[in-house]
Scaffold this motif. Structure first.
Motif, PDB file in Angstrom:
ATOM      1  N   ALA A  20       0.834  -1.205   0.000  1.00 36.73           N
ATOM      2  CA  ALA A  20       0.000   0.000   0.000  1.00 36.73           C
ATOM      3  C   ALA A  20       0.866   1.253   0.000  1.00 36.73           C
ATOM      4  CB  ALA A  20      -0.934   0.000   1.215  1.00 36.73           C
ATOM      5  N   GLU A  21       1.934   1.230   0.775  1.00 36.73           N
ATOM      6  CA  GLU A  21       2.853   2.371   0.835  1.00 36.73           C
ATOM      7  C   GLU A  21       3.515   2.606  -0.518  1.00 36.73           C
ATOM      8  OE1 GLU A  21       7.028   3.233   3.125  1.00 36.73           O
ATOM      9  OE2 GLU A  21       5.464   2.189   4.258  1.00 36.73           O
ATOM     10  N   ASP A  22       3.942   1.524  -1.166  1.00 39.01           N
ATOM     11  CA  ASP A  22       4.566   1.645  -2.490  1.00 39.01           C
ATOM     12  C   ASP A  22       3.571   2.163  -3.524  1.00 39.01           C
ATOM     13  OD1 ASP A  22       6.989   0.780  -1.528  1.00 39.01           O
ATOM     14  OD2 ASP A  22       6.831  -1.246  -2.351  1.00 39.01           O
ATOM     15  N   LYS A  23       2.343   1.677  -3.462  1.00 40.06           N
ATOM     16  CA  LYS A  23       1.332   2.093  -4.441  1.00 40.06           C
ATOM     17  C   LYS A  23       1.022   3.583  -4.318  1.00 40.06           C
ATOM     18  CE  LYS A  23      -3.004   0.881  -6.492  1.00 40.06           C
ATOM     19  NZ  LYS A  23      -3.917  -0.155  -6.799  1.00 40.06           N
ATOM     20  N   ALA A  24       1.088   4.130  -3.111  1.00 41.63           N
ATOM     21  CA  ALA A  24       0.770   5.545  -2.880  1.00 41.63           C
ATOM     22  C   ALA A  24       2.011   6.444  -2.956  1.00 41.63           C
ATOM     23  CB  ALA A  24       0.107   5.707  -1.516  1.00 41.63           C
ATOM     24  N   SER A  25       3.162   5.863  -3.202  1.00 39.40           N
ATOM     25  CA  SER A  25       4.411   6.621  -3.194  1.00 39.40           C
ATOM     26  C   SER A  25       4.490   7.627  -4.348  1.00 39.40           C
ATOM     27  CB  SER A  25       5.593   5.649  -3.296  1.00 39.40           C
ATOM     28  OG  SER A  25       6.808   6.359  -3.375  1.00 39.40           O
ATOM     29  N   LYS A  26       5.232   8.696  -4.111  1.00 40.90           N
ATOM     30  CA  LYS A  26       5.506   9.670  -5.178  1.00 40.90           C
ATOM     31  C   LYS A  26       6.640   9.176  -6.073  1.00 40.90           C
ATOM     32  CE  LYS A  26       3.834  13.566  -2.539  1.00 40.90           C
ATOM     33  NZ  LYS A  26       4.121  14.845  -1.908  1.00 40.90           N
ATOM     34  N   ASP A  27       7.365   8.169  -5.612  1.00 40.06           N
ATOM     35  CA  ASP A  27       8.475   7.581  -6.361  1.00 40.06           C
ATOM     36  C   ASP A  27       7.922   6.583  -7.386  1.00 40.06           C
ATOM     37  OD1 ASP A  27      10.732   6.265  -7.283  1.00 40.06           O
ATOM     38  OD2 ASP A  27      11.428   5.640  -5.307  1.00 40.06           O
ATOM     39  N   ALA A  68      -5.017   5.996   5.600  1.00 36.95           N
ATOM     40  CA  ALA A  68      -5.697   6.371   4.357  1.00 36.95           C
ATOM     41  C   ALA A  68      -5.080   5.651   3.157  1.00 36.95           C
ATOM     42  CB  ALA A  68      -5.643   7.880   4.157  1.00 36.95           C
ATOM     43  N   GLN A  69      -3.744   5.525   3.126  1.00 39.79           N
ATOM     44  CA  GLN A  69      -3.079   4.781   2.051  1.00 39.79           C
ATOM     45  C   GLN A  69      -3.533   3.328   2.046  1.00 39.79           C
ATOM     46  OE1 GLN A  69       1.092   5.057   2.889  1.00 39.79           O
ATOM     47  NE2 GLN A  69       1.321   7.080   1.934  1.00 39.79           N
ATOM     48  N   ARG A  70      -3.618   2.750   3.208  1.00 40.87           N
ATOM     49  CA  ARG A  70      -3.999   1.341   3.316  1.00 40.87           C
ATOM     50  C   ARG A  70      -5.449   1.119   2.921  1.00 40.87           C
ATOM     51  NH1 ARG A  70      -0.755  -0.227   8.901  1.00 40.87           N
ATOM     52  NH2 ARG A  70       1.325  -0.036   7.979  1.00 40.87           N
ATOM     53  N   VAL A  71      -6.317   2.037   3.313  1.00 41.60           N
ATOM     54  CA  VAL A  71      -7.726   1.939   2.913  1.00 41.60           C
ATOM     55  C   VAL A  71      -7.830   2.049   1.397  1.00 41.60           C
ATOM     56  CG1 VAL A  71      -9.971   3.107   2.991  1.00 41.60           C
ATOM     57  CG2 VAL A  71      -8.675   2.745   5.101  1.00 41.60           C
ATOM     58  N   ALA A  72      -7.114   2.998   0.812  1.00 40.49           N
ATOM     59  CA  ALA A  72      -7.143   3.175  -0.643  1.00 40.49           C
ATOM     60  C   ALA A  72      -6.639   1.925  -1.353  1.00 40.49           C
ATOM     61  CB  ALA A  72      -6.310   4.390  -1.041  1.00 40.49           C
ATOM     62  N   TYR A  73      -5.604   1.308  -0.796  1.00 45.14           N
ATOM     63  CA  TYR A  73      -5.082   0.079  -1.403  1.00 45.14           C
ATOM     64  C   TYR A  73      -6.134  -1.027  -1.363  1.00 45.14           C
ATOM     65  CZ  TYR A  73      -2.512  -4.222  -2.090  1.00 45.14           C
ATOM     66  OH  TYR A  73      -2.116  -5.460  -2.531  1.00 45.14           O
ATOM     67  N   LEU A  74      -6.742  -1.229  -0.216  1.00 42.05           N
ATOM     68  CA  LEU A  74      -7.761  -2.277  -0.108  1.00 42.05           C
ATOM     69  C   LEU A  74      -8.946  -1.994  -1.031  1.00 42.05           C
ATOM     70  CD1 LEU A  74      -7.709  -2.972   3.729  1.00 42.05           C
ATOM     71  CD2 LEU A  74      -6.826  -4.428   1.904  1.00 42.05           C
ATOM     72  N   GLN A  75      -9.293  -0.731  -1.184  1.00 41.15           N
ATOM     73  CA  GLN A  75     -10.392  -0.371  -2.085  1.00 41.15           C
ATOM     74  C   GLN A  75     -10.029  -0.639  -3.547  1.00 41.15           C
ATOM     75  OE1 GLN A  75     -11.014   3.691  -0.805  1.00 41.15           O
ATOM     76  NE2 GLN A  75     -12.867   3.111   0.320  1.00 41.15           N
ATOM     77  N   SER A  76      -8.736  -0.619  -3.857  1.00 43.62           N
ATOM     78  CA  SER A  76      -8.314  -0.833  -5.239  1.00 43.62           C
ATOM     79  C   SER A  76      -8.319  -2.309  -5.635  1.00 43.62           C
ATOM     80  CB  SER A  76      -6.904  -0.265  -5.446  1.00 43.62           C
ATOM     81  OG  SER A  76      -5.916  -1.109  -4.869  1.00 43.62           O
TER      82      SER A  76
END
Length: 90
Positions: A20-27, A68-76
């Motif tokens: 989830a952290e990687d998916k939301a990363s700016k990198d 919020a990042q983790r919730v967004a990941y699970l929603q994806s």
């Protein structure tokens, strides 16, 4: 007769948190790594198994932005939920 053997995979919540952290990363390299993980997992035929404990751990982080990042990941994720059973009445 060919039988289908589902492969259920229960990842540790820390691994899910990192994806989830990687998916939301700016990198972009980290986002690509998360996308590659998702594609590889999908192609493996695996079924992600989540239990209540996963949700408790993923959502118990002190940082609201991390949650919020983790919730967004699970929603994806593509969810496949069993349909509710209907009871027969006689």
């Amino acid at each position: 007769m060919l039988l289908i053997r589902p492969k259920f995979v229960a990842l540790d919540s820390s691994h899910l948190g990192k994806v989830a952290e990687d998916k939301a990363s700016k990198d972009s390299a980290r986002r690509q790594r998360a996308a590659a993980f998702g594609k590889g997992f999908e192609e493996s035929g695996g079924v992600l198994l989540l239990c209540w404990h996963h949700f408790e751990e993923l959502f118990s982080h002190r940082g609201e932005d991390v949650v919020a990042q983790r919730v967004a990941y699970l929603q994806s994720l593509q969810w496949s939920l069993p349909s509710p059973r209907t009871e027969k009445t006689t």
